[in-house]
Design a protein around this motif. Structure first.
Motif, PDB file in Angstrom:
ATOM      1  N   VAL A 127       0.854  -1.195   0.000  1.00  0.00           N
ATOM      2  CA  VAL A 127       0.000   0.000   0.000  1.00  0.00           C
ATOM      3  C   VAL A 127       0.886   1.241   0.000  1.00  0.00           C
ATOM      4  N   ASP A 128       1.876   1.281   0.902  1.00  0.00           N
ATOM      5  CA  ASP A 128       2.802   2.418   0.932  1.00  0.00           C
ATOM      6  C   ASP A 128       3.624   2.495  -0.346  1.00  0.00           C
ATOM      7  N   GLU A 129       4.139   1.374  -0.768  1.00  0.00           N
ATOM      8  CA  GLU A 129       5.002   1.349  -1.954  1.00  0.00           C
ATOM      9  C   GLU A 129       4.267   1.890  -3.187  1.00  0.00           C
ATOM     10  N   LEU A 130       3.007   1.503  -3.347  1.00  0.00           N
ATOM     11  CA  LEU A 130       2.257   1.927  -4.528  1.00  0.00           C
ATOM     12  C   LEU A 130       1.693   3.340  -4.409  1.00  0.00           C
ATOM     13  N   SER A 131       1.382   3.750  -3.205  1.00  0.00           N
ATOM     14  CA  SER A 131       0.760   5.067  -3.058  1.00  0.00           C
ATOM     15  C   SER A 131       1.770   6.192  -2.915  1.00  0.00           C
TER      16      SER A 131
END
Length: 187
Positions: free
Chosen positions: A57-61
């Motif tokens: 989630v963090d990596e993509l956002s």
């Protein structure tokens, strides 16, 4: 001469690429548990998750490392993912001192049933074309594990040339490069 018609090979599936979003995080996390994905990300035989289990989630956002993630789909079904960056400017300096005007690509197929069906070739061909559509990009670099002979053969079939082994943290990799001139000569 055979009296039988040769078997027709199924044509490769039509692969489409789209930007990855935080909605893809659960799929990527599930793929990170697949043995073939773990094997392409680590030589550690005890590893239980690929890529040290990123928070997708963090990596993509946040795109914390200026990576662009792209999902590959066949008929709307996610089958693979790629990460693309400018290795000269990305803030983690993963590639160390490297010249400008390059792109670095990582690719992996998630569901094992999509391995060996032409999906990776289609994904890479499309992404290579996208990278070289940027006039300043002169070459693409990749860093498969030196132990991943299947990936190395795959990249070499696409025209990538080995530049030698290099350690990235604890990973023993065989860096390859594909120049714009070599790609255009193959087209």
């Amino acid at each position: 001469m055979s009296l039988y018609a040769p078997e027709r090979q199924a044509s490769p599936p039509r692969v489409t690429l789209r930007p990855a979003t935080s909605a893809d995080a659960a799929i990527l996390a599930a793929w990170d548990l697949e043995p073939h994905v773990i094997a392409c990300s680590s030589d550690d035989p005890l590893a239980e998750v690929a890529f040290d289990g990123p928070d997708w989630v963090d990596e993509l956002s946040e795109s914390a490392y200026e990576l662009t993630y792209v999902m590959a789909e066949v008929e709307g079904q996610p089958v693979g993912v790629m990460a693309v960056c400018d290795p000269h400017t990305e803030p983690s300096h993963y590639w160390g001192e490297i010249e400008p005007n390059l792109r670095a690509i990582d690719i992996w197929i998630g569901p094992p049933e999509w391995l060996g069906r032409g999906v990776g070739t289609s994904m890479m061909t499309q992404m290579i074309d996208r990278c070289f559509a940027e006039p300043e990009v002169q070459a693409i670099v990749i860093d498969p594990l030196a132990s991943n002979t299947a990936a190395i053969r795959f990249y070499q079939r696409l025209g990538f040339v080995s530049e030698g082994r290099r350690m990235f943290d604890e990973d023993d990799c065989l860096v390859h490069r594909l120049t714009r001139a070599d790609w255009e000569a193959r087209r």
